[in-house]
Design a protein around this motif. Structure first.
Motif, PDB file in Angstrom:
ATOM      1  N   GLU A   1      13.522  -9.282   0.531  1.00 39.53           N
ATOM      2  CA  GLU A   1      13.014  -8.896  -0.783  1.00 39.53           C
ATOM      3  C   GLU A   1      11.635  -9.508  -1.048  1.00 39.53           C
ATOM      4  O   GLU A   1      10.745  -8.844  -1.601  1.00 39.53           O
ATOM      5  CB  GLU A   1      14.004  -9.325  -1.864  1.00 39.53           C
ATOM      6  CG  GLU A   1      15.288  -8.525  -1.868  1.00 39.53           C
ATOM      7  CD  GLU A   1      15.039  -7.072  -2.200  1.00 39.53           C
ATOM      8  OE1 GLU A   1      14.306  -6.809  -3.168  1.00 39.53           O
ATOM      9  OE2 GLU A   1      15.567  -6.191  -1.484  1.00 39.53           O
TER      10      GLU A   1
ATOM     11  N   ARG B   1       8.152 -13.349  -9.862  1.00 38.53           N
ATOM     12  CA  ARG B   1       8.787 -12.660 -10.992  1.00 38.53           C
ATOM     13  C   ARG B   1      10.096 -11.987 -10.590  1.00 38.53           C
ATOM     14  O   ARG B   1      10.980 -11.791 -11.430  1.00 38.53           O
ATOM     15  CB  ARG B   1       7.832 -11.629 -11.599  1.00 38.53           C
ATOM     16  CG  ARG B   1       6.670 -12.257 -12.354  1.00 38.53           C
ATOM     17  CD  ARG B   1       5.970 -11.265 -13.265  1.00 38.53           C
ATOM     18  NE  ARG B   1       4.832 -11.871 -13.936  1.00 38.53           N
ATOM     19  CZ  ARG B   1       4.919 -12.655 -15.002  1.00 38.53           C
ATOM     20  NH1 ARG B   1       6.108 -12.911 -15.530  1.00 38.53           N
ATOM     21  NH2 ARG B   1       3.828 -13.166 -15.554  1.00 38.53           N
ATOM     22  N   HIS B   2      10.230 -11.649  -9.325  1.00 34.80           N
ATOM     23  CA  HIS B   2      11.431 -10.937  -8.878  1.00 34.80           C
ATOM     24  C   HIS B   2      12.425 -11.813  -8.125  1.00 34.80           C
ATOM     25  O   HIS B   2      13.562 -11.410  -7.916  1.00 34.80           O
ATOM     26  CB  HIS B   2      11.035  -9.755  -7.993  1.00 34.80           C
ATOM     27  CG  HIS B   2      10.426  -8.611  -8.739  1.00 34.80           C
ATOM     28  ND1 HIS B   2       9.095  -8.554  -9.086  1.00 34.80           N
ATOM     29  CD2 HIS B   2      10.982  -7.476  -9.235  1.00 34.80           C
ATOM     30  CE1 HIS B   2       8.845  -7.441  -9.735  1.00 34.80           C
ATOM     31  NE2 HIS B   2       9.967  -6.764  -9.840  1.00 34.80           N
ATOM     32  N   ARG B   3      11.993 -13.010  -7.693  1.00 33.08           N
ATOM     33  CA  ARG B   3      12.880 -13.870  -6.914  1.00 33.08           C
ATOM     34  C   ARG B   3      12.966 -15.232  -7.591  1.00 33.08           C
ATOM     35  O   ARG B   3      12.146 -16.126  -7.387  1.00 33.08           O
ATOM     36  CB  ARG B   3      12.374 -14.019  -5.472  1.00 33.08           C
ATOM     37  CG  ARG B   3      12.248 -12.723  -4.704  1.00 33.08           C
ATOM     38  CD  ARG B   3      13.516 -11.913  -4.659  1.00 33.08           C
ATOM     39  NE  ARG B   3      14.637 -12.648  -4.077  1.00 33.08           N
ATOM     40  CZ  ARG B   3      15.848 -12.137  -3.908  1.00 33.08           C
ATOM     41  NH1 ARG B   3      16.113 -10.893  -4.310  1.00 33.08           N
ATOM     42  NH2 ARG B   3      16.810 -12.858  -3.373  1.00 33.08           N
ATOM     43  N   GLU B   4      14.008 -15.402  -8.405  1.00 28.19           N
ATOM     44  CA  GLU B   4      14.140 -16.615  -9.214  1.00 28.19           C
ATOM     45  C   GLU B   4      14.450 -17.853  -8.392  1.00 28.19           C
ATOM     46  O   GLU B   4      14.309 -18.976  -8.896  1.00 28.19           O
ATOM     47  CB  GLU B   4      15.227 -16.405 -10.272  1.00 28.19           C
ATOM     48  CG  GLU B   4      14.877 -15.343 -11.306  1.00 28.19           C
ATOM     49  CD  GLU B   4      15.938 -15.207 -12.383  1.00 28.19           C
ATOM     50  OE1 GLU B   4      17.005 -15.862 -12.233  1.00 28.19           O
ATOM     51  OE2 GLU B   4      15.709 -14.457 -13.353  1.00 28.19           O
TER      52      GLU B   4
ATOM     53  N   ARG C   1       4.078 -11.317  -8.089  1.00 27.34           N
ATOM     54  CA  ARG C   1       5.153 -10.320  -7.956  1.00 27.34           C
ATOM     55  C   ARG C   1       6.392 -10.943  -7.314  1.00 27.34           C
ATOM     56  O   ARG C   1       7.526 -10.691  -7.746  1.00 27.34           O
ATOM     57  CB  ARG C   1       4.654  -9.148  -7.113  1.00 27.34           C
ATOM     58  CG  ARG C   1       5.699  -8.050  -6.838  1.00 27.34           C
ATOM     59  CD  ARG C   1       5.883  -7.126  -8.026  1.00 27.34           C
ATOM     60  NE  ARG C   1       4.683  -6.359  -8.257  1.00 27.34           N
ATOM     61  CZ  ARG C   1       4.452  -5.128  -7.794  1.00 27.34           C
ATOM     62  NH1 ARG C   1       5.371  -4.514  -7.050  1.00 27.34           N
ATOM     63  NH2 ARG C   1       3.330  -4.494  -8.078  1.00 27.34           N
TER      64      ARG C   1
ATOM     65  N   HIS D   1       8.203  -7.377  -1.823  1.00 28.00           N
ATOM     66  CA  HIS D   1       7.387  -7.524  -3.028  1.00 28.00           C
ATOM     67  C   HIS D   1       5.941  -7.847  -2.689  1.00 28.00           C
ATOM     68  O   HIS D   1       5.012  -7.411  -3.386  1.00 28.00           O
ATOM     69  CB  HIS D   1       7.994  -8.591  -3.938  1.00 28.00           C
ATOM     70  CG  HIS D   1       9.270  -8.173  -4.588  1.00 28.00           C
ATOM     71  ND1 HIS D   1       9.382  -7.022  -5.332  1.00 28.00           N
ATOM     72  CD2 HIS D   1      10.509  -8.753  -4.605  1.00 28.00           C
ATOM     73  CE1 HIS D   1      10.622  -6.902  -5.781  1.00 28.00           C
ATOM     74  NE2 HIS D   1      11.317  -7.944  -5.341  1.00 28.00           N
TER      75      HIS D   1
ATOM     76  N   SER E   1      16.861 -12.848   0.679  1.00 26.64           N
ATOM     77  CA  SER E   1      15.692 -13.438   0.034  1.00 26.64           C
ATOM     78  C   SER E   1      14.421 -13.113   0.801  1.00 26.64           C
ATOM     79  O   SER E   1      13.405 -12.733   0.215  1.00 26.64           O
ATOM     80  CB  SER E   1      15.866 -14.958  -0.084  1.00 26.64           C
ATOM     81  OG  SER E   1      14.741 -15.558  -0.679  1.00 26.64           O
TER      82      SER E   1
ATOM     83  N   ASP F   1       4.485  -4.444  -1.715  1.00 25.35           N
ATOM     84  CA  ASP F   1       4.371  -3.566  -2.878  1.00 25.35           C
ATOM     85  C   ASP F   1       3.210  -3.974  -3.772  1.00 25.35           C
ATOM     86  O   ASP F   1       2.463  -3.122  -4.273  1.00 25.35           O
ATOM     87  CB  ASP F   1       5.674  -3.570  -3.681  1.00 25.35           C
ATOM     88  CG  ASP F   1       6.806  -2.852  -2.974  1.00 25.35           C
ATOM     89  OD1 ASP F   1       6.531  -2.128  -1.986  1.00 25.35           O
ATOM     90  OD2 ASP F   1       7.968  -3.023  -3.392  1.00 25.35           O
TER      91      ASP F   1
END
Length: 284
Positions: A193, A223-226, A220, A197, A190, A200
């Motif tokens: 990542e 949206r990518h890490r729920e 960002r 993000h 987690s 990025d």
């Protein structure tokens, strides 16, 4: 006039801890700065000097070292172990907050390391029932040498800043992200990542303001890490001003800059997932 004792806590700040795991084929280093803060039924020590309910801060320091003997693992899990221990074993303590900073070392040989940039962080709070876990990164220095503008801002009689459609954008990111739950998370994955993000989004965003970049970075990540409910960011604007070389009969086509350390703009804000649970415990 009535006077009463207000909110209070105490703890051991910045316990420095380094653990070396000595595997046959390599060594691994875990380098931490651990701060503990305890709160509960502590009125007696403040009002009368009765310390019967006080777990000494030296004991808190020793507990950090003793728990490290069994291994540390992800700092979120280590902080939770400590927080639960202090609350569950000390009758007068009802809340424990543990903040850990982890300094990253890259192994360059079997037992040789070089210090990496960026500090991994976590703050874990436990009140005997609920655990709140916040992960993050601090002092992550990033820069875009173009792709940043700043214009159209409000002006008054004191405004001297010139508008620009091309500037250097640099900052030292402090980001904290709150987890939906304290259970079932791969903390290392987690964190890796979420940090990726952030970087990025900083690189990909054509920025019209550092505020816009802040929102893009937080969005960002969510949206990518729920597993995350909220991201809070603090972004100091590390200003780079073009140097006027005309006195030397030289031009400066955006190549020579003065890097100012202060004063600096400080942009802060949070990005929140709609419908995410509110934190049960204060975390900021």
């Amino acid at each position: 006039m009535e006077i009463r004792l207000g909110d209070n806590q105490y703890g051991k700040a910045e316990t420095r801890l380094v653990r070396v795991d000595r595997h046959p084929d390599r060594h691994e280093v875990t380098d931490l700065n651990v701060s503990t803060a305890l709160a509960g039924d502590l009125a007696a020590t403040h009002l009368t000097g009765d310390n019967a309910g006080v777990l000494p801060t030296d004991t808190q320091k020793n507990t950090v070292y003793a728990f490290a003997r069994d291994g540390i693992g992800a700092i979120e899990a280590f902080a939770a172990r400590l927080a639960r221990h202090f609350v569950d074993t000390t009758p007068t303590i009802h809340r424990a907050r543990v903040r850990i900073e982890q300094y990253s070392w890259e192994r360059v040989a079997h037992h040789s390391f070089i210090r990496n940039s960026g500090t991994r962080t976590t703050t874990v709070t436990y009140d005997g029932a609920a655990v709140t876990v916040v992960s993050g990164v601090d002092d992550l220095v990033v820069m875009n040498t173009t792709g940043s503008e700043f214009h159209g801002f409000h002006k008054d009689r004191y405004t001297t800043l010139a508008e620009t459609d091309d500037r250097i954008l640099a900052t030292a990111v402090r980001a904290d992200w709150r987890h939906m739950t304290a259970e079932g998370t791969d903390w290392n994955d987690s964190h890796r990542e979420a940090t990726s993000h952030l970087v990025d989004a900083f690189a990909d965003t054509h920025s019209l303001s550092l505020q816009q970049t802040l929102h893009a970075m937080g969005e960002r990540v969510l949206r990518h890490r729920e597993e995350l409910a909220e991201v809070r960011l603090s972004l100091p604007n590390k200003h780079h001003f073009p140097v006027d070389l005309s006195a030397f009969e030289l031009d400066n086509p955006g190549e020579v800059f003065f890097a100012a350390d202060r004063p600096y703009g400080l942009i802060e804000g949070s990005v929140v997932r709609d419908g995410a649970p509110e934190p049960g415990l204060a975390w900021w």
